[in-house]
Design a protein around this motif. Structure first.
Motif, mmCIF file in Angstrom:
data_model
loop_
_atom_site.group_PDB
_atom_site.id
_atom_site.type_symbol
_atom_site.label_atom_id
_atom_site.label_comp_id
_atom_site.label_asym_id
_atom_site.label_seq_id
_atom_site.Cartn_x
_atom_site.Cartn_y
_atom_site.Cartn_z
ATOM 1 N N ASP A 61 -5.395 26.038 17.854
ATOM 2 C CA ASP A 61 -4.577 26.604 18.939
ATOM 3 C C ASP A 61 -4.263 28.081 18.720
ATOM 4 O O ASP A 61 -3.354 28.634 19.337
ATOM 5 N N ALA A 65 -7.075 29.594 25.861
ATOM 6 C CA ALA A 65 -8.458 29.462 26.346
ATOM 7 C C ALA A 65 -8.967 30.792 26.894
ATOM 8 O O ALA A 65 -10.115 31.182 26.656
ATOM 9 N N GLN A 107 -16.198 27.226 26.572
ATOM 10 C CA GLN A 107 -14.981 27.781 27.161
ATOM 11 C C GLN A 107 -14.814 27.310 28.609
ATOM 12 O O GLN A 107 -13.709 27.136 29.094
ATOM 13 N N SER A 110 -14.419 22.891 28.004
ATOM 14 C CA SER A 110 -13.701 22.085 27.019
ATOM 15 C C SER A 110 -12.179 22.220 27.076
ATOM 16 O O SER A 110 -11.477 21.313 26.677
ATOM 17 N N ARG A 111 -11.680 23.315 27.589
ATOM 18 C CA ARG A 111 -10.211 23.468 27.588
ATOM 19 C C ARG A 111 -9.733 23.724 29.006
ATOM 20 O O ARG A 111 -9.158 24.758 29.308
#
Ligand code: TYD
Length: 211
Positions: A61, A65, A107, A110-111
């Motif tokens: 984290d 993103a 990118q 996935s988030r």
């Protein structure tokens, strides 16, 4: 994208065996007397390698993103300016382990759904695609086993788990359809020699087409 050289990218989920195949292809082409530049993303130039450490190490984290997307794009821009474009202008074959399709997947997918942002930033800052993209398609469970077997500090994206890897696999196959002119899908479940032979066939075709 190239006027004289040939720009080849490799894509696939973690553990798909890309790195091995990238090296094998480079050795094969060099044995034919061709001028090959083997590189990777994130990284490939001094500045981009520094950014690589920022994005691949540390807490998952560590970046939002969006920040992560900017960092990958900054690394790619530097790589393109310093290494890829000059090499292609000199007529070399550039083989890149991952390029913009990885950003579209990792990118973009996935988030949360950032694909539109990824595309806008790509158009604005990168604006080129490879001449040929080899997608090594691989069963995610197998791929994950292989990826986990490797030691190292760069594990952020490999901690995703099988479910996300399955989504990534489907996403890469969808990208191959979206950009069907430049993508070739190779079955990564075969033995290494068979995978390498399939890759050589696609590259030979691209070299013939280039003339
Ligand atoms: P790397 O150790 O090169 O893994 P691999 O051998 O699987 O390519 O690490 C690259 C990691 O960075 C990989 O998990 C995918 C991720 N990545 C992105 O998330 N976005 C990108 O734009 C790129 C190029 C890579």
């Amino acid at each position: 994208m190239s006027d004289t050289g040939l720009f080849i990218s490799f894509e696939g989920i973690d553990g798909s065996g890309k790195s091995t195949q990238v090296t094998r292809l480079a050795d094969h082409l060099r044995a034919q007397g061709r001028d090959v530049v083997l590189t990777r993303e994130p990284g490939g130039s001094t500045g981009a390698e520094e950014i690589r450490a920022l994005v691949l190490q540390g807490d998952p984290d560590r970046w939002s993103a969006e920040t992560e997307l900017l960092l990958f794009t900054a690394a790619r821009r530097d790589h393109l300016e310093r290494l890829i474009r000059p090499a292609l202008a000199e007529g070399k074959i550039v083989i890149c382990d991952r390029f913009a399709d990885s950003t579209r997947m990792y990118q973009g997918l996935s988030r949360g759904d950032l694909r539109a942002t990824v595309d806008s930033l790509h158009d604005l800052m990168i604006g080129v695609e490879p001449d040929l993209t080899i997608l090594i398609d691989m069963d995610p469970v197998e791929g994950l086993k292989r990826a986990k077997g490797r030691q190292g500090t760069e594990e952020r994206f490999e901690d995703f788990g099988a479910e996300l890897q399955a989504a990534m696999r489907a996403g890469f196959l969808a990208l191959a359809q979206e950009f069907s002119t430049r993508f070739r899908v190779v079955d990564g479940g075969q033995d290494l020699d068979a995978v390498a032979a399939d890759i050589r066939t696609s590259v030979d075709q691209a070299l013939t087409a280039r003339g």
